[in-house]
Scaffold this motif. Structure first.
Motif, PDB file in Angstrom:
ATOM      1  N   VAL A 166       7.964 -25.107   6.216  1.00  0.00           N
ATOM      2  CA  VAL A 166       8.617 -23.971   6.868  1.00  0.00           C
ATOM      3  C   VAL A 166       7.631 -23.294   7.808  1.00  0.00           C
ATOM      4  O   VAL A 166       6.469 -23.079   7.454  1.00  0.00           O
ATOM      5  CB  VAL A 166       9.102 -22.938   5.810  1.00  0.00           C
ATOM      6  N   THR A 198      14.220 -13.229  10.546  1.00  0.00           N
ATOM      7  CA  THR A 198      13.994 -13.086   9.105  1.00  0.00           C
ATOM      8  C   THR A 198      12.652 -12.431   8.815  1.00  0.00           C
ATOM      9  O   THR A 198      11.597 -12.930   9.209  1.00  0.00           O
ATOM     10  CB  THR A 198      14.037 -14.472   8.399  1.00  0.00           C
ATOM     11  N   TYR A 210      19.993  -8.729  -0.227  1.00  0.00           N
ATOM     12  CA  TYR A 210      18.627  -8.240  -0.033  1.00  0.00           C
ATOM     13  C   TYR A 210      17.674  -8.739  -1.119  1.00  0.00           C
ATOM     14  O   TYR A 210      16.644  -9.308  -0.823  1.00  0.00           O
ATOM     15  CB  TYR A 210      18.644  -6.714   0.021  1.00  0.00           C
ATOM     16  N   LYS A 243      18.291 -22.415   5.991  1.00  0.00           N
ATOM     17  CA  LYS A 243      18.737 -23.817   6.035  1.00  0.00           C
ATOM     18  C   LYS A 243      18.299 -24.495   4.745  1.00  0.00           C
ATOM     19  O   LYS A 243      17.449 -23.974   4.027  1.00  0.00           O
ATOM     20  CB  LYS A 243      18.114 -24.520   7.247  1.00  0.00           C
ATOM     21  N   MET A 249      18.603 -16.112   8.757  1.00  0.00           N
ATOM     22  CA  MET A 249      19.415 -17.297   8.497  1.00  0.00           C
ATOM     23  C   MET A 249      18.610 -18.364   7.757  1.00  0.00           C
ATOM     24  O   MET A 249      17.441 -18.536   8.011  1.00  0.00           O
ATOM     25  CB  MET A 249      19.878 -17.848   9.842  1.00  0.00           C
ATOM     26  N   LEU A 309      10.581 -10.933   5.446  1.00  0.00           N
ATOM     27  CA  LEU A 309      10.565 -10.820   3.987  1.00  0.00           C
ATOM     28  C   LEU A 309       9.476  -9.830   3.581  1.00  0.00           C
ATOM     29  O   LEU A 309       8.310 -10.018   3.908  1.00  0.00           O
ATOM     30  CB  LEU A 309      10.329 -12.189   3.346  1.00  0.00           C
ATOM     31  N   LEU A 360      15.916 -18.022  -3.272  1.00  0.00           N
ATOM     32  CA  LEU A 360      16.703 -18.952  -2.446  1.00  0.00           C
ATOM     33  C   LEU A 360      16.060 -20.336  -2.431  1.00  0.00           C
ATOM     34  O   LEU A 360      16.758 -21.354  -2.483  1.00  0.00           O
ATOM     35  CB  LEU A 360      16.827 -18.414  -1.014  1.00  0.00           C
ATOM     36  N   ALA A 399       6.521 -26.731   2.076  1.00  0.00           N
ATOM     37  CA  ALA A 399       7.873 -27.223   2.338  1.00  0.00           C
ATOM     38  C   ALA A 399       8.112 -27.434   3.833  1.00  0.00           C
ATOM     39  O   ALA A 399       9.211 -27.788   4.241  1.00  0.00           O
ATOM     40  CB  ALA A 399       8.895 -26.236   1.772  1.00  0.00           C
ATOM     41  N   GLY A 407      18.958  -9.591   7.576  1.00  0.00           N
ATOM     42  CA  GLY A 407      17.826 -10.378   8.071  1.00  0.00           C
ATOM     43  C   GLY A 407      16.523  -9.894   7.459  1.00  0.00           C
ATOM     44  O   GLY A 407      15.541 -10.616   7.425  1.00  0.00           O
ATOM     45  N   VAL A 408      16.530  -8.643   6.971  1.00  0.00           N
ATOM     46  CA  VAL A 408      15.371  -8.141   6.233  1.00  0.00           C
ATOM     47  C   VAL A 408      15.678  -8.319   4.747  1.00  0.00           C
ATOM     48  O   VAL A 408      16.691  -7.832   4.247  1.00  0.00           O
ATOM     49  CB  VAL A 408      15.091  -6.654   6.519  1.00  0.00           C
ATOM     50  N   MET A 409      14.844  -9.058   4.059  1.00  0.00           N
ATOM     51  CA  MET A 409      15.031  -9.303   2.628  1.00  0.00           C
ATOM     52  C   MET A 409      13.684  -9.130   1.948  1.00  0.00           C
ATOM     53  O   MET A 409      12.742  -8.661   2.568  1.00  0.00           O
ATOM     54  CB  MET A 409      15.582 -10.716   2.398  1.00  0.00           C
ATOM     55  N   ALA A 457      18.408 -22.789  -4.481  1.00  0.00           N
ATOM     56  CA  ALA A 457      19.284 -23.471  -3.520  1.00  0.00           C
ATOM     57  C   ALA A 457      18.520 -24.399  -2.580  1.00  0.00           C
ATOM     58  O   ALA A 457      19.126 -25.026  -1.716  1.00  0.00           O
ATOM     59  CB  ALA A 457      20.065 -22.440  -2.711  1.00  0.00           C
ATOM     60  N   GLY A 458      17.199 -24.474  -2.722  1.00  0.00           N
ATOM     61  CA  GLY A 458      16.414 -25.281  -1.783  1.00  0.00           C
ATOM     62  C   GLY A 458      16.581 -24.773  -0.367  1.00  0.00           C
ATOM     63  O   GLY A 458      16.536 -25.532   0.596  1.00  0.00           O
ATOM     64  N   ALA A 459      16.795 -23.441  -0.244  1.00  0.00           N
ATOM     65  CA  ALA A 459      17.055 -22.846   1.073  1.00  0.00           C
ATOM     66  C   ALA A 459      15.823 -22.130   1.592  1.00  0.00           C
ATOM     67  O   ALA A 459      15.146 -21.421   0.849  1.00  0.00           O
ATOM     68  CB  ALA A 459      18.225 -21.869   0.976  1.00  0.00           C
ATOM     69  N   VAL A 460      15.547 -22.314   2.867  1.00  0.00           N
ATOM     70  CA  VAL A 460      14.361 -21.722   3.504  1.00  0.00           C
ATOM     71  C   VAL A 460      14.750 -21.142   4.864  1.00  0.00           C
ATOM     72  O   VAL A 460      15.752 -21.548   5.444  1.00  0.00           O
ATOM     73  CB  VAL A 460      13.240 -22.779   3.691  1.00  0.00           C
ATOM     74  N   PRO A 461      13.952 -20.184   5.378  1.00  0.00           N
ATOM     75  CA  PRO A 461      14.291 -19.601   6.674  1.00  0.00           C
ATOM     76  C   PRO A 461      14.377 -20.668   7.763  1.00  0.00           C
ATOM     77  O   PRO A 461      13.556 -21.581   7.825  1.00  0.00           O
ATOM     78  CB  PRO A 461      13.133 -18.640   6.955  1.00  0.00           C
ATOM     79  N   GLN A 462      15.403 -20.500   8.604  1.00  0.00           N
ATOM     80  CA  GLN A 462      15.668 -21.481   9.647  1.00  0.00           C
ATOM     81  C   GLN A 462      14.661 -21.357  10.791  1.00  0.00           C
ATOM     82  O   GLN A 462      14.132 -22.346  11.267  1.00  0.00           O
ATOM     83  CB  GLN A 462      17.072 -21.213  10.192  1.00  0.00           C
TER      84      GLN A 462
END
Lengths: 462, 101
Positions: free
Chosen positions: A172, A255, B58, B3, B1, A257, A139, A170, A129-131, A143-148
């Motif tokens: 978010v 999350t 990470y 999305k 997580m 960052l 991401l 975006a 969860g820590v990145m 991947a078009g991925a963002v924190p939920q």
């Protein structure tokens, strides 16, 4: 073993510009890249990103299109998804692609292996969860991925603010930006404003990002002086203190960052044992380079952030310079000709990098963010704390290769990439000696995992 | 997580299916294994050999080696450096990598 005129490692701006420049002078380079697609981290996934609204990633990102197009020239032997596990001082390169290992040789090599994020060893930084902010951006791009859930961004530096605005565009939700820039830094950076003004467009972009965040009402907490991540088995909450306030404040989030600038990725230049020096301004190691960006090893040059942080635009200019250097080394250009052609590039480079002293001072991470406390992990792989390194110093360890033997610090899967700079700085601090005297890990191949079977096959065919 | 952004901000076309431990996971074609796991609600990919602590991707750029998994029987694969393929078998890497596969 096949010998090529020029092999370039990396397809960020420096590697791509080096390749197209070399081609202009009749050199057909081999370009090796670990990623499946060109662009490096800055233009990552540019051709395939699912993020179609160009406003989200911004025009600086999309400006990488022309460089990538240049790299696709059929005369360039571009090999994506190829890992380099070996490089020798004789310029032999070990490659691995699709389970197939091989060795090639080069008359001239340009390392354009770029930067990595400076480690930010805070309590709890290994919790799932820590990145890093960079990983969040990768991401998003790839991947078009963002924190939920509402995300917390912590640290300092342009990338942190850029990611925050990209998230904002975006849609978010950002729970907070915890800004670790010390309050007195703004004043210290002021004296470098004249230099920064020579690259006013970059300066204005930074101001624009801050304004965009402020207008959107993003919670931007300044002067953060302590930070910890907590949770059982994975991140549940982030705690912080602000300068002048002794109370911990808390935010629940899955999350976090982290980011506190980027440093040259010196893994390969270290492994071939180029001469490195400690850059006190940028608080990082860099290989010593001459005017053509050549290292002290004949036929091996470094272009872009891997030789000291300059940013994407300047990295491309350095790529051009290194390409000219290759043409000179391979007798495609005379010294007079290459010097003449280099002149306008050097001028543009000086103008573009004039902003660096300003950024280096403003976003210089304070000591507490670079030297983990006694209970915090310095080495994530082997789980060695700051305290253990300090105890080793008390017992007489002067350099990282000694602490490595005693604690395994730096011997895990990442081969010291994540803890190297931290351990050098910890030992220097504990022993009251310079980082230069303290030194760095001695690194050895393979740089990346390779099986005995793959190695054996390469040897048979070599 | 994590999305996925949805249209119009982003497009999500081709889909691949792979296996993670006992689960079947769908991903976007071109995803790295790490991105596919993080967008599928899977937040842990290995445990450390030292203390058995859970770890997750990470850095996402091949530097930190936190995302090591087993891919089709090969241990020590960086999940952030490998693209997902249809039918791929990915396993959590518990502790040190196995020497036989």
């Amino acid at each position: 073993m096949i010998t090529h005129d020029l092999v370039i490692l990396g397809t960020g701006p420096a590697g791509m510009a080096a390749a197209t420049t070399a081609l202009e002078y009749g050199i057909t380079p081999v370009v090796i890249d670990e990623q499946p697609a060109a662009g490096g981290q800055i233009y990552r996934a540019l051709e395939s990103t699912p993020v179609r609204d160009r406003r989200i990633l911004g025009e600086d990102y999309w400006s990488g299109e022309s460089l990538i197009k240049g790299l696709k020239d059929p005369q360039i032997d571009y090999r994506p998804a190829t890992t380099v596990w070996q490089l020798t001082r004789q310029r032999e390169i070990g490659l691995l692609h699709d389970d197939k290992a091989e060795m090639i040789c080069a008359r001239h090599i340009i390392l354009a292996t770029g930067a990595m994020e400076r480690p930010m060893p805070i309590p709890g930084w290994t919790l799932p969860g820590v990145m890093t902010a960079g990983s969040g951006q990768i991401l998003l791009k790839s991947a078009g991925a963002v924190p939920q859930a509402p995300v917390v961004l912590a640290g300092c530096g342009p990338l942190l603010l850029l990611l925050a605005t990209q998230y904002l565009r975006a849609g978010v939700e950002i729970a907070a930006i915890l800004d670790t820039t010390p309050r007195n830094r703004y004043r210290a950076a002021l004296k470098h404003t004249p230099g920064a003004l020579r690259n006013a467009s970059t300066l204005l972009k930074g101001v624009g990002l801050l304004r965009e965040l402020r207008r959107a009402g993003v919670r931007h907490i300044k002067g953060v002086s302590a930070l910890r991540a907590e949770g059982s088995g994975q991140l549940e909450r982030v705690l912080w203190k602000q300068q002048g306030d002794d109370n911990w404040q808390t935010l629940e989030t899955p999350t976090l960052l982290l980011h506190q600038g980027v440093i040259p990725n010196t893994q390969i230049t270290r492994a071939v044992d180029c001469h490195h020096e400690w850059d006190e301004q940028q608080l990082s190691w860099r290989p010593r380079l001459d005017e053509w960006l050549s290292t002290d090893i004949p036929g091996i040059a470094v272009a872009g952030d891997g030789g000291g942080i300059v940013g994407a635009k300047a990295a491309a200019m350095q790529g051009q310079l290194a390409g000219l250097g290759a043409a000179l080394a391979l007798d495609k250009l005379t010294l007079a000709n290459s010097t003449e052609r280099a002149q306008p590039i050097r001028k543009a480079l000086a103008r573009d990098t004039a902003i660096r002293p300003f950024l280096d001072v403003l976003y210089r991470p304070a000591k507490q963010w670079r030297l983990p406390d006694d209970d915090t992990l310095a080495c994530r792989c082997e789980e060695v704390t700051g305290g253990e390194i300090r105890r080793m110093a008390e017992m007489g360890c002067r350099g990282p290769n000694q602490t490595k033997s005693f604690t395994r610090c730096g011997m895990g899967p990442c081969q010291g990439r994540m803890c190297g700079i931290t351990v050098s700085e910890l030992l220097a601090d504990a022993n009251q000696q310079s980082v230069e005297e303290t030194g760095y890990y001695r690194l050895r191949p393979p740089f990346k995992p390779i099986t005995l079977g793959q190695l054996a096959k390469a040897a048979e065919e070599g | 997580m994590f999305k996925r952004l949805s249209p119009p901000e982003a497009t999500n076309e081709a889909v691949v299916t792979f296996h993670f431990d006992e689960q079947t996971v769908t991903a976007r074609l071109g995803d790295t294994v790490a991105a596919a796991l993080l967008t599928s609600g899977i937040s842990i990919c290995r445990s450390t050999p030292v203390s058995n602590a859970p770890r997750a991707p990470y850095c996402m750029m091949g530097v930190c080696f936190e995302c090591l998994v087993e891919v089709d029987g090969n241990p020590n694969v960086q999940a952030c450096q490998v693209e997902v393929r249809d039918g791929m078998h990915v396993h959590t890497q518990q502790g040190a990598r196995r020497l036989t596969s």
